[in-house]
Every structure is written in structure tokens, then in C-alpha cells.
Motif scaffolding. Structure first.
Motif, PDB file in Angstrom:
ATOM      1  N   GLU A  13       4.192   0.596  17.350  1.00 49.74           N
ATOM      2  CA  GLU A  13       3.315   1.038  16.843  1.00 49.74           C
ATOM      3  C   GLU A  13       2.110  -0.091  16.581  1.00 49.74           C
ATOM      4  O   GLU A  13       2.455  -1.114  16.478  1.00 49.74           O
ATOM      5  CB  GLU A  13       3.277   1.845  15.650  1.00 49.74           C
ATOM      6  N   MET A  14       0.806   0.177  17.012  1.00 52.22           N
ATOM      7  CA  MET A  14      -0.350  -0.795  16.804  1.00 52.22           C
ATOM      8  C   MET A  14      -1.306  -0.070  16.209  1.00 52.22           C
ATOM      9  O   MET A  14      -1.698   1.121  15.903  1.00 52.22           O
ATOM     10  CB  MET A  14      -0.478  -1.572  17.867  1.00 52.22           C
ATOM     11  N   PHE A  15      -2.517  -0.883  15.857  1.00 52.17           N
ATOM     12  CA  PHE A  15      -3.810  -0.209  15.592  1.00 52.17           C
ATOM     13  C   PHE A  15      -4.988  -0.480  16.454  1.00 52.17           C
ATOM     14  O   PHE A  15      -5.012  -1.560  16.965  1.00 52.17           O
ATOM     15  CB  PHE A  15      -4.360  -0.774  14.335  1.00 52.17           C
ATOM     16  N   LEU A  16      -5.769   0.483  16.624  1.00 53.83           N
ATOM     17  CA  LEU A  16      -7.175   0.363  17.184  1.00 53.83           C
ATOM     18  C   LEU A  16      -7.986   0.472  16.345  1.00 53.83           C
ATOM     19  O   LEU A  16      -8.335   1.715  15.857  1.00 53.83           O
ATOM     20  CB  LEU A  16      -7.356   1.410  18.448  1.00 53.83           C
ATOM     21  N   LEU A  17      -8.954  -0.324  16.118  1.00 54.84           N
ATOM     22  CA  LEU A  17     -10.243  -0.187  15.257  1.00 54.84           C
ATOM     23  C   LEU A  17     -11.496  -0.392  16.166  1.00 54.84           C
ATOM     24  O   LEU A  17     -12.018  -1.199  16.487  1.00 54.84           O
ATOM     25  CB  LEU A  17     -10.019  -1.282  14.233  1.00 54.84           C
ATOM     26  N   LYS A  18     -12.362   0.827  15.752  1.00 60.38           N
ATOM     27  CA  LYS A  18     -13.651   0.922  16.494  1.00 60.38           C
ATOM     28  C   LYS A  18     -14.657   0.495  15.748  1.00 60.38           C
ATOM     29  O   LYS A  18     -14.800   0.628  14.583  1.00 60.38           O
ATOM     30  CB  LYS A  18     -13.958   2.129  16.980  1.00 60.38           C
ATOM     31  N   MET A  19     -15.621  -0.611  16.345  1.00 60.91           N
ATOM     32  CA  MET A  19     -16.677  -1.375  15.583  1.00 60.91           C
ATOM     33  C   MET A  19     -17.561  -0.198  15.459  1.00 60.91           C
ATOM     34  O   MET A  19     -17.810   0.566  16.273  1.00 60.91           O
ATOM     35  CB  MET A  19     -17.096  -2.631  16.248  1.00 60.91           C
ATOM     36  N   GLY A  20     -18.205  -0.606  14.201  1.00 58.58           N
ATOM     37  CA  GLY A  20     -19.482   0.474  13.845  1.00 58.58           C
ATOM     38  C   GLY A  20     -20.822   0.077  14.290  1.00 58.58           C
ATOM     39  O   GLY A  20     -21.183  -0.621  15.412  1.00 58.58           O
ATOM     40  N   GLU A  21     -21.635  -0.094  13.345  1.00 57.53           N
ATOM     41  CA  GLU A  21     -23.046  -0.446  13.576  1.00 57.53           C
ATOM     42  C   GLU A  21     -23.171  -1.617  14.324  1.00 57.53           C
ATOM     43  O   GLU A  21     -24.213  -1.949  14.879  1.00 57.53           O
ATOM     44  CB  GLU A  21     -23.665  -0.534  12.109  1.00 57.53           C
ATOM     45  N   LEU A  22     -22.501  -2.752  14.224  1.00 55.04           N
ATOM     46  CA  LEU A  22     -22.605  -4.129  14.523  1.00 55.04           C
ATOM     47  C   LEU A  22     -22.825  -3.838  16.188  1.00 55.04           C
ATOM     48  O   LEU A  22     -23.270  -4.933  16.757  1.00 55.04           O
ATOM     49  CB  LEU A  22     -21.449  -4.970  14.314  1.00 55.04           C
ATOM     50  N   TYR A  47       0.004  -8.506   4.511  1.00 55.41           N
ATOM     51  CA  TYR A  47       1.004  -7.621   5.327  1.00 55.41           C
ATOM     52  C   TYR A  47       1.806  -7.953   6.273  1.00 55.41           C
ATOM     53  O   TYR A  47       2.652  -7.046   7.022  1.00 55.41           O
ATOM     54  CB  TYR A  47       0.140  -6.522   5.636  1.00 55.41           C
ATOM     55  N   GLY A  48       1.705  -9.609   6.667  1.00 58.19           N
ATOM     56  CA  GLY A  48       2.651  -9.788   7.527  1.00 58.19           C
ATOM     57  C   GLY A  48       1.752 -10.642   8.606  1.00 58.19           C
ATOM     58  O   GLY A  48       0.597 -10.581   8.424  1.00 58.19           O
ATOM     59  N   GLN A  49       2.614 -11.036   9.754  1.00 60.38           N
ATOM     60  CA  GLN A  49       1.759 -11.624  10.877  1.00 60.38           C
ATOM     61  C   GLN A  49       1.555 -10.532  11.961  1.00 60.38           C
ATOM     62  O   GLN A  49       2.191 -10.046  12.517  1.00 60.38           O
ATOM     63  CB  GLN A  49       2.821 -12.713  11.442  1.00 60.38           C
ATOM     64  N   PHE A  50       0.174 -10.628  12.224  1.00 58.06           N
ATOM     65  CA  PHE A  50      -0.524  -9.672  13.351  1.00 58.06           C
ATOM     66  C   PHE A  50      -1.105 -10.435  14.345  1.00 58.06           C
ATOM     67  O   PHE A  50      -1.770 -11.463  14.232  1.00 58.06           O
ATOM     68  CB  PHE A  50      -1.378  -8.689  12.658  1.00 58.06           C
ATOM     69  N   ILE A  58     -13.633  -2.775  20.394  1.00 61.62           N
ATOM     70  CA  ILE A  58     -12.381  -2.382  19.906  1.00 61.62           C
ATOM     71  C   ILE A  58     -11.781  -3.503  19.406  1.00 61.62           C
ATOM     72  O   ILE A  58     -11.635  -4.574  19.988  1.00 61.62           O
ATOM     73  CB  ILE A  58     -11.593  -1.687  20.946  1.00 61.62           C
ATOM     74  N   ALA A  59     -11.182  -3.427  18.323  1.00 63.68           N
ATOM     75  CA  ALA A  59     -10.378  -4.520  17.647  1.00 63.68           C
ATOM     76  C   ALA A  59      -8.829  -4.043  17.778  1.00 63.68           C
ATOM     77  O   ALA A  59      -8.611  -2.894  17.478  1.00 63.68           O
ATOM     78  CB  ALA A  59     -10.615  -4.795  16.145  1.00 63.68           C
ATOM     79  N   TYR A  60      -8.050  -4.886  18.374  1.00 66.63           N
ATOM     80  CA  TYR A  60      -6.566  -4.543  18.791  1.00 66.63           C
ATOM     81  C   TYR A  60      -5.822  -5.114  17.709  1.00 66.63           C
ATOM     82  O   TYR A  60      -5.802  -6.460  17.556  1.00 66.63           O
ATOM     83  CB  TYR A  60      -6.118  -4.886  19.989  1.00 66.63           C
ATOM     84  N   VAL A  61      -4.954  -4.595  16.989  1.00 68.13           N
ATOM     85  CA  VAL A  61      -3.914  -5.345  16.007  1.00 68.13           C
ATOM     86  C   VAL A  61      -2.674  -5.007  16.221  1.00 68.13           C
ATOM     87  O   VAL A  61      -2.156  -3.805  16.171  1.00 68.13           O
ATOM     88  CB  VAL A  61      -4.274  -4.569  14.410  1.00 68.13           C
ATOM     89  N   GLU A  62      -1.622  -5.945  16.545  1.00 63.66           N
ATOM     90  CA  GLU A  62      -0.625  -5.781  16.867  1.00 63.66           C
ATOM     91  C   GLU A  62       0.461  -6.441  15.874  1.00 63.66           C
ATOM     92  O   GLU A  62       0.184  -7.500  15.807  1.00 63.66           O
ATOM     93  CB  GLU A  62      -0.069  -6.300  18.195  1.00 63.66           C
ATOM     94  N   PRO A  63       1.394  -5.795  15.213  1.00 60.14           N
ATOM     95  CA  PRO A  63       2.397  -6.425  14.478  1.00 60.14           C
ATOM     96  C   PRO A  63       3.121  -7.601  15.119  1.00 60.14           C
ATOM     97  O   PRO A  63       3.610  -7.235  16.522  1.00 60.14           O
ATOM     98  CB  PRO A  63       3.291  -5.334  13.992  1.00 60.14           C
ATOM     99  N   MET A  64       3.528  -8.521  14.760  1.00 57.86           N
ATOM    100  CA  MET A  64       4.253  -9.489  15.576  1.00 57.86           C
ATOM    101  C   MET A  64       5.870  -9.487  15.428  1.00 57.86           C
ATOM    102  O   MET A  64       6.686 -10.203  15.972  1.00 57.86           O
ATOM    103  CB  MET A  64       3.629 -11.060  15.490  1.00 57.86           C
ATOM    104  N   ASN A  65       5.897  -9.030  14.191  1.00 58.52           N
ATOM    105  CA  ASN A  65       7.679  -8.571  13.895  1.00 58.52           C
ATOM    106  C   ASN A  65       7.809  -7.551  12.972  1.00 58.52           C
ATOM    107  O   ASN A  65       6.957  -6.987  12.648  1.00 58.52           O
ATOM    108  CB  ASN A  65       8.214 -10.059  13.415  1.00 58.52           C
ATOM    109  N   GLU A  66       9.141  -7.232  12.784  1.00 58.51           N
ATOM    110  CA  GLU A  66       9.517  -6.182  12.096  1.00 58.51           C
ATOM    111  C   GLU A  66       9.010  -6.017  10.610  1.00 58.51           C
ATOM    112  O   GLU A  66       9.297  -5.226   9.904  1.00 58.51           O
ATOM    113  CB  GLU A  66      11.121  -6.124  12.251  1.00 58.51           C
TER     114      GLU A  66
END
Ligand code: ATP
Ligand code: MG
Length: 402
Positions: A13-22, A47-50, A58-66
Motif C-alpha cells: 500500500e502507498m499514497f497518492l496525493l494530488k496537489m491543489g491550488e499550487l 511515522y517512519g521512513q517513506f 501528484i506526490a507519491y509516498v511509499e513506505p520503505m519498511n514494515e
């Protein structure tokens, strides 16, 4: 920070963050985006290493470990100004069957719990061999076969399965959350916010941070007239808003001698206004020290005697910097609504004494004139008292993770 490889992230699982007004910012956009990605990295720290990288708004955020706390990160990221929406997602190869596999594995429970669904696809990688409609139809068909209890409803489905064909990989997600909106904190510069223990000023801070201001807080503290608990309460409020505002410093200004001097030398009806002129002056000294270019207060027109137009003319007259009063046109009820949303309400309503409430005049002057205040101030050495208070400021650092 920018990762440009084409490997599909292998995390569940990872996160996709959509940028707004900028994204509307044209030439400055790169600077805004870098600021936002920096804020994101810092906020993720507890929250750990990402691994974070960005591409096409789009900002992509991936956890690097468990060990990563995904739920914590998910909550935290919803408070970062600059993102319009966020999704938890599963990455997959950019292949129609890989999309279906990912849907089955990642969204199984959602599919089991829904009665109706539809698939929506977005294709920003123009090399992908299918159109987005073809991809939706293909994967939608396989879903309907594998989950016979589901029917397609394109107008009002219980579940929308999103497929995205992007630069690095394909992504599958279903439940987007609203982002905090606004502009990245710091992108508009720095301001000094006057933080009391009440309802209004934390809301004012939130609103200005949302427009991209980094805030330096100032609190006027009149020990022993106001207690250690009152100071703790203000620090608690600063902590509560720091997930939105980011790291911040609270400047605790010793205010006792100023108030005692006012009691001796200022006619009672003018007391509050004279005191607020001190606050503005000292806040401006703090602003000059930290390179801030505005002051922020939680004043709302007509709420109390010191918030009439004439009173604000008298307080604004002593400072050179613009004073931002974002709640000026709001009713208490509207302010309370925001306070509840950002989580400051319960703390703000705890009973406490503020330095403003300690020496409240019985009959405050509601329409003071600047000239009257200037005349009164000839009776005391406000310059020396401002300097004395400024020289004894205690600076306390607050970080979102504290
Ligand atoms: P709040 O709910 O924010 O306390 P208020 O309605 O009680 O506001 P006032 O006490 O008149 O209004 O204060 C108006 C503004 O002045 C506050 O919103 C805040 O920005 C600033 N202020 C008041 N007291 C202090 C203090 N002790 N330290 C720092 N700023 C203060
Ligand atoms: Mg107050």
C-alpha cells in the motif's frame, strides 16, 4: 527526492496525493512544489521512513519498511496544506490484467461489502495501448464476473474503483480523502501570530497557515496574575495546530510589569486598548527579529469593546506591518465550527484567565481616538517597558510530533 525510475513499487500500500491550488502557479510552481514536498517529508518523519517523489501534480509516498505507521501518516497528511485530495493505493504493472489482479487483491473487502460499483480510469501515460474507457470496461467486466453479487451503476454507485495509468506504474484505489487545501506553509512567507488561550486566535492561525504563511507565535503572560496552567494551555493549543502549521516557536513574553505599570498610569477606560498597543509593538519587534512581514490576530469586529473599528484603528496605529485578522467578519458560531474541525475547541473552552481578563475595565472606552492614547502614553515609558519585555522572552519550540 525526485525518483525517476520505472520500477513498480512493490509495497502492498502507498499514497497518492494530488496537489491543489499550487498547480495554477505558473512560473513559481517549481518553488511551491519543492516547498510542499519538503513539508511532506518533515510531516512524515514521526511515522517512519517513506520515499517521496512527485510528478505531474501528484506526490507519491511509499513506505520503505514494515515499521511505517500508515494510519498515522494517512491522518497526518490530511493536514498538510497544499494537497487537494489523498488516496491510499496499490501499485501494479501497467497491464490490463495486472490492474484486475490488483483490484481483486487490494479492494476485495470493499467489493464484497458493496452492492453496486463502477470503474473509472485515468490515463496520463499516453503510451498505454487502451483508452481509459476501454480499460474501465475490461476491468469492470472481470469484476462483475468475479463478484456476481455486484451490479454496475454508473450514476450512483456504492463503490468507485479508480484505475490510474501514470508515469511509473499503474495504481488502484477506491476511497479518496479530502486534502487540507490551501497553499504550502512557508510559501507565502512568515508572520507573527498573537496566540491567546481563547477560541479565536488558534482559528486565525489555522486560516493564515492555510494561505501559506509560516507562523511564529507570541503569547503575553502575566504571572502570577495568570497561572502556569494558562501558559500550558496556550502551548497545548500551539501543539494542536502544529499538524497544520508545521514546526513553530512560541514566544512567551513576560507582561506583568507592563500591566502593573498600566494600572498605575493609564486611566481605566483605556486600559485594554493601551495594553493591546503594547502587544502590537512587542509582536512587531518579534517580527523584525524573525523576518516576519505581518501580524495575525483573532479579532472579530464588534465581538468585545477592544474590537470595535476605532479600537482597531488605535491598535493598528502603533505598527508598521499589516495586521491580518482572518476571522474579522465571522460570527462566533462560524469560528466554533472551524475550532471543532481542527480540534482546538475542547482546549480553548477550558476555563482560564488571560492577561486581558485580569484587569478588565468596568467601563471600557469603545470608541477611543488615537490622539487620546498618544496623550496617555506620555505618562509612561512604553519604549523601555517594551524593550525590557522583549529582552526576556522565553522561546519554546513545538513540533507536530510532540
Ligand atoms: P481569543 O478567543 O483568540 O482569545 P478574544 O475574543 O478573547 O480572542 P481578545 O482577548 O480581545 O479577544 O484578544 C483579541 C486578540 O488579541 C486575540 O485573538 C489574540 O490574537 C490577541 N491576544 C489577546 N490576548 C493575548 C495574549 N495573552 N497573548 C497573545 N495574544 C493575545
Ligand atoms: Mg482572548
Amino acid at each position: 527526492m525526485q525518483k525517476l525510475n520505472t520500477d513498480v513499487p512493490v509495497v502492498p500500500e502507498m499514497f497518492l496525493l494530488k496537489m491543489g491550488e499550487l498547480v495554477l502557479k505558473g512560473l513559481n510552481r517549481k518553488t511551491f512544489e519543492q516547498r510542499l514536498m519538503g513539508n511532506l517529508q518533515r510531516r512524515l518523519y514521526p511515522y517512519g521512513q517513506f520515499r517521496t517523489y512527485s510528478r505531474q501534480s501528484i506526490a507519491y509516498v511509499e513506505p520503505m519498511n514494515e515499521d511505517c505507521d500508515l494510519d498515522g501518516a494517512w491522518e497526518g497528511m490530511q493536514k498538510i496544506f497544499g494537497f487537494a485530495s489523498l488516496s491510499r493505493a496499490r501499485a501494479c504493472r501497467k497491464d490490463k490484467d495486472a490492474f484486475f489482479e490488483a483490484v481483486k487483491n487490494y479492494l476485495h473487502e470493499d467489493l464484497m461489502n458493496a452492492r453496486t460499483f463502477k470503474v473509472e480510469s485515468k490515463r496520463s501515460d499516453k503510451h498505454f495501448p487502451m483508452t481509459s474507457i476501454e480499460l474501465s470496461q475490461y476491468v469492470g467486466g472481470l469484476i462483475a464476473e468475479a463478484y456476481p453479487h455486484l451490479t454496475v451503476d454508473v450514476h450512483n454507485p456504492e463503490l468507485v474503483v479508480h484505475l490510474e495509468v501514470r508515469d511509473f506504474a499503474g495504481y488502484v484505489h477506491a476511497n479518496a480523502a479530502q486534502g487540507a487545501g490551501g497553499l504550502p506553509v512557508g510559501s507565502a512567507g512568515r508572520a507573527v501570530a498573537l496566540l491567546s488561550g481563547g477560541l479565536d486566535s488558534p482559528v486565525a492561525c489555522y486560516m493564515m497557515a492555510k494561505r501559506g504563511l509560516a507562523l511564529e507565535m507570541v503569547h503575553f503572560f502575566s504571572y502570577p496574575y495568570t497561572s502556569e496552567e494558562a501558559k500550558e494551555k496556550v502551548l497545548d493549543l500551539a501543539k494542536l495546530i502544529s499538524p497544520y502549521c508545521g514546526r513553530l516557536t512560541v514566544n512567551i513574553v513576560p507582561f506583568t510589569s507592563i500591566q502593573e505599570d498600566l494600572r498605575r498610569n493609564c486611566p481605566e477606560p483605556y486600559f485594554t486598548i493601551a495594553m493591546r498597543r503594547y502587544m502590537m509593538r512587542i509582536s512587531e519587534m518579534v517580527a523584525d527579529r524573525v523576518g516576519a512581514h505581518a501580524l495575525v490576530t483573532g479579532e472579530s469586529l464588534g465581538q468585545v469593546a477592544s474590537q470595535t473599528m476605532e479600537a482597531m484603528e488605535c491598535t493598528g496605529a502603533v505598527c508598521r506591518l499589516p495586521v491580518f485578522r482572518p476571522v474579522i467578519g465571522m460570527d462566533k458560531e462560524e469560528i466554533v465550527k472551524i475550532a471543532r474541525k481542527i480540534g482546538t475547541f475542547e482546549t480553548s473552552i477550558l476555563p482560564y484567565e488571560d492577561c486581558c481578563t485580569v484587569f478588565t475595565p468596568r467601563h471600557p472606552r469603545t470608541h477611543p481616538k488615537v490622539s487620546e492614547l498618544e496623550e496617555i502614553e506620555k505618562n509612561y515609558n512604553w519604549q523601555a517597558l517594551c524593550q525590557e519585555a522583549f529582552d526576556h522572552i522565553e522561546r519554546i519550540q513545538i513540533r507536530p510530533q510532540d
